[in-house]
Design a protein around this motif. Sequence first.
Motif, PDB file in Angstrom:
ATOM      1  N   SER A 115       0.832  -1.202   0.000  1.00 12.28           N
ATOM      2  CA  SER A 115       0.000   0.000   0.000  1.00 12.28           C
ATOM      3  C   SER A 115       0.869   1.254   0.000  1.00 12.28           C
ATOM      4  O   SER A 115       2.003   1.242   0.498  1.00 12.28           O
ATOM      5  N   LEU A 116       0.312   2.310  -0.528  1.00 14.11           N
ATOM      6  CA  LEU A 116       0.916   3.633  -0.474  1.00 14.11           C
ATOM      7  C   LEU A 116      -0.203   4.657  -0.351  1.00 14.11           C
ATOM      8  O   LEU A 116      -1.311   4.435  -0.851  1.00 14.11           O
ATOM      9  N   ARG A 117       0.112   5.777   0.293  1.00 16.85           N
ATOM     10  CA  ARG A 117      -0.819   6.889   0.299  1.00 16.85           C
ATOM     11  C   ARG A 117      -0.132   8.106  -0.300  1.00 16.85           C
ATOM     12  O   ARG A 117       0.874   8.589   0.212  1.00 16.85           O
ATOM     13  N   LEU A 118      -0.693   8.581  -1.374  1.00 14.01           N
ATOM     14  CA  LEU A 118      -0.185   9.787  -2.016  1.00 14.01           C
ATOM     15  C   LEU A 118      -0.913  11.001  -1.446  1.00 14.01           C
ATOM     16  O   LEU A 118      -2.094  10.926  -1.111  1.00 14.01           O
ATOM     17  N   SER A 119      -0.187  12.097  -1.360  1.00 14.30           N
ATOM     18  CA  SER A 119      -0.763  13.351  -0.902  1.00 14.30           C
ATOM     19  C   SER A 119      -0.482  14.433  -1.931  1.00 14.30           C
ATOM     20  O   SER A 119       0.541  14.396  -2.623  1.00 14.30           O
ATOM     21  N   CYS A 120      -1.362  15.393  -1.990  1.00 20.66           N
ATOM     22  CA  CYS A 120      -1.175  16.539  -2.879  1.00 20.66           C
ATOM     23  C   CYS A 120      -1.636  17.771  -2.121  1.00 20.66           C
ATOM     24  O   CYS A 120      -2.817  17.891  -1.787  1.00 20.66           O
ATOM     25  N   VAL A 121      -0.696  18.652  -1.854  1.00 18.83           N
ATOM     26  CA  VAL A 121      -1.001  19.875  -1.130  1.00 18.83           C
ATOM     27  C   VAL A 121      -1.102  21.028  -2.108  1.00 18.83           C
ATOM     28  O   VAL A 121      -0.235  21.193  -2.980  1.00 18.83           O
ATOM     29  N   ALA A 122      -2.138  21.824  -1.951  1.00 19.91           N
ATOM     30  CA  ALA A 122      -2.360  22.964  -2.840  1.00 19.91           C
ATOM     31  C   ALA A 122      -2.100  24.272  -2.112  1.00 19.91           C
ATOM     32  O   ALA A 122      -2.396  24.409  -0.918  1.00 19.91           O
ATOM     33  N   SER A 123      -1.542  25.206  -2.840  1.00 23.35           N
ATOM     34  CA  SER A 123      -1.368  26.543  -2.284  1.00 23.35           C
ATOM     35  C   SER A 123      -2.604  27.369  -2.612  1.00 23.35           C
ATOM     36  O   SER A 123      -3.406  26.999  -3.464  1.00 23.35           O
ATOM     37  N   GLY A 124      -2.768  28.468  -1.948  1.00 20.61           N
ATOM     38  CA  GLY A 124      -3.877  29.358  -2.257  1.00 20.61           C
ATOM     39  C   GLY A 124      -5.111  29.079  -1.414  1.00 20.61           C
ATOM     40  O   GLY A 124      -5.229  28.042  -0.771  1.00 20.61           O
ATOM     41  N   ARG A 125      -6.039  30.027  -1.468  1.00 21.87           N
ATOM     42  CA  ARG A 125      -7.216  29.955  -0.615  1.00 21.87           C
ATOM     43  C   ARG A 125      -8.427  29.361  -1.319  1.00 21.87           C
ATOM     44  O   ARG A 125      -9.486  29.232  -0.719  1.00 21.87           O
ATOM     45  N   THR A 126      -8.277  29.014  -2.586  1.00 25.13           N
ATOM     46  CA  THR A 126      -9.445  28.591  -3.351  1.00 25.13           C
ATOM     47  C   THR A 126      -9.486  27.092  -3.593  1.00 25.13           C
ATOM     48  O   THR A 126     -10.209  26.628  -4.453  1.00 25.13           O
ATOM     49  N   PHE A 127      -8.719  26.329  -2.826  1.00 25.42           N
ATOM     50  CA  PHE A 127      -8.650  24.887  -3.025  1.00 25.42           C
ATOM     51  C   PHE A 127     -10.030  24.252  -3.013  1.00 25.42           C
ATOM     52  O   PHE A 127     -10.341  23.390  -3.824  1.00 25.42           O
ATOM     53  N   SER A 128     -10.892  24.697  -2.121  1.00 23.20           N
ATOM     54  CA  SER A 128     -12.206  24.075  -1.964  1.00 23.20           C
ATOM     55  C   SER A 128     -13.124  24.320  -3.155  1.00 23.20           C
ATOM     56  O   SER A 128     -14.185  23.716  -3.251  1.00 23.20           O
ATOM     57  N   LEU A 129     -12.718  25.187  -4.068  1.00 28.20           N
ATOM     58  CA  LEU A 129     -13.530  25.463  -5.244  1.00 28.20           C
ATOM     59  C   LEU A 129     -13.219  24.528  -6.411  1.00 28.20           C
ATOM     60  O   LEU A 129     -13.894  24.564  -7.437  1.00 28.20           O
ATOM     61  N   TYR A 130     -12.179  23.706  -6.244  1.00 28.29           N
ATOM     62  CA  TYR A 130     -11.724  22.853  -7.333  1.00 28.29           C
ATOM     63  C   TYR A 130     -12.035  21.388  -7.084  1.00 28.29           C
ATOM     64  O   TYR A 130     -11.845  20.881  -5.974  1.00 28.29           O
ATOM     65  N   GLY A 131     -12.498  20.730  -8.134  1.00 27.37           N
ATOM     66  CA  GLY A 131     -12.443  19.284  -8.116  1.00 27.37           C
ATOM     67  C   GLY A 131     -10.988  18.867  -8.263  1.00 27.37           C
ATOM     68  O   GLY A 131     -10.198  19.577  -8.895  1.00 27.37           O
ATOM     69  N   MET A 132     -10.630  17.748  -7.670  1.00 26.35           N
ATOM     70  CA  MET A 132      -9.238  17.303  -7.709  1.00 26.35           C
ATOM     71  C   MET A 132      -9.160  15.912  -8.320  1.00 26.35           C
ATOM     72  O   MET A 132     -10.002  15.052  -8.052  1.00 26.35           O
ATOM     73  N   GLY A 133      -8.135  15.706  -9.113  1.00 20.13           N
ATOM     74  CA  GLY A 133      -7.972  14.414  -9.763  1.00 20.13           C
ATOM     75  C   GLY A 133      -6.561  13.891  -9.653  1.00 20.13           C
ATOM     76  O   GLY A 133      -5.623  14.642  -9.385  1.00 20.13           O
ATOM     77  N   TRP A 134      -6.461  12.589  -9.821  1.00 20.34           N
ATOM     78  CA  TRP A 134      -5.155  11.923  -9.919  1.00 20.34           C
ATOM     79  C   TRP A 134      -5.090  11.234 -11.284  1.00 20.34           C
ATOM     80  O   TRP A 134      -6.036  10.537 -11.678  1.00 20.34           O
ATOM     81  N   PHE A 135      -3.997  11.428 -11.946  1.00 15.89           N
ATOM     82  CA  PHE A 135      -3.714  10.766 -13.205  1.00 15.89           C
ATOM     83  C   PHE A 135      -2.360  10.068 -13.061  1.00 15.89           C
ATOM     84  O   PHE A 135      -1.593  10.379 -12.150  1.00 15.89           O
ATOM     85  N   ARG A 136      -2.086   9.158 -13.967  1.00 13.11           N
ATOM     86  CA  ARG A 136      -0.783   8.501 -13.946  1.00 13.11           C
ATOM     87  C   ARG A 136      -0.281   8.277 -15.369  1.00 13.11           C
ATOM     88  O   ARG A 136      -1.059   8.196 -16.305  1.00 13.11           O
TER      89      ARG A 136
END
Length: 125
Positions: A16-37
Motif C-alpha cells: 500500500s501507499l498513500r499519495l498526498s497533494c497539497v495545494a497553495s492558495g485559498r481557493t482549493f475548496s472550489l476545485y475538483g481534484m484528480g489523480w492521473f498517472r
Amino acid sequence: VQLQASGGGLVQAGGSLRLSCVASGRTFSLYGMGWFRQAPGKEREFVSAISWGGGSTYYADSVKGRVTISRDNAKNTVYLQMNSLKPEDTAVYYCAANPRRYSSSYYDAKQYDYWGQGTLVTVSS
C-alpha cells in the motif's frame, strides 16, 4: 493554484501507499481534484477524482476497489490511498485541479487547469 504531490516510492506487489497533494492558495475548496498517472511509453490516464466538496468520487475501472480518494479542505490536501498494488500500477502519479462542476469533466485531463509535478510509484513483483 500550485500543487505539490508526494508519497510515492518503491513497494512490493500487494502493498500500500498513500499519495498526498497539497495545494497553495485559498481557493482549493472550489476545485475538483484528480489523480492521473503515466507509465513509461504510455499516455497519461485517469485514476481517480473527487468533487470540490468531497461528496462525489470517481475511479478508473483498473483501480476500483483498491484505491480511495479523499480530501481535507481545511488542509488544502487531497489523498490517494492505494492498496493491493500491482506491478501495472507503476507510473508517475500526478494530481490536478479542475474548476468545472460537471462530473464528466473529471475523467478528462484537458479539463484540469493546474498540475503538480508528479510522484513516482514503483511496484515490484
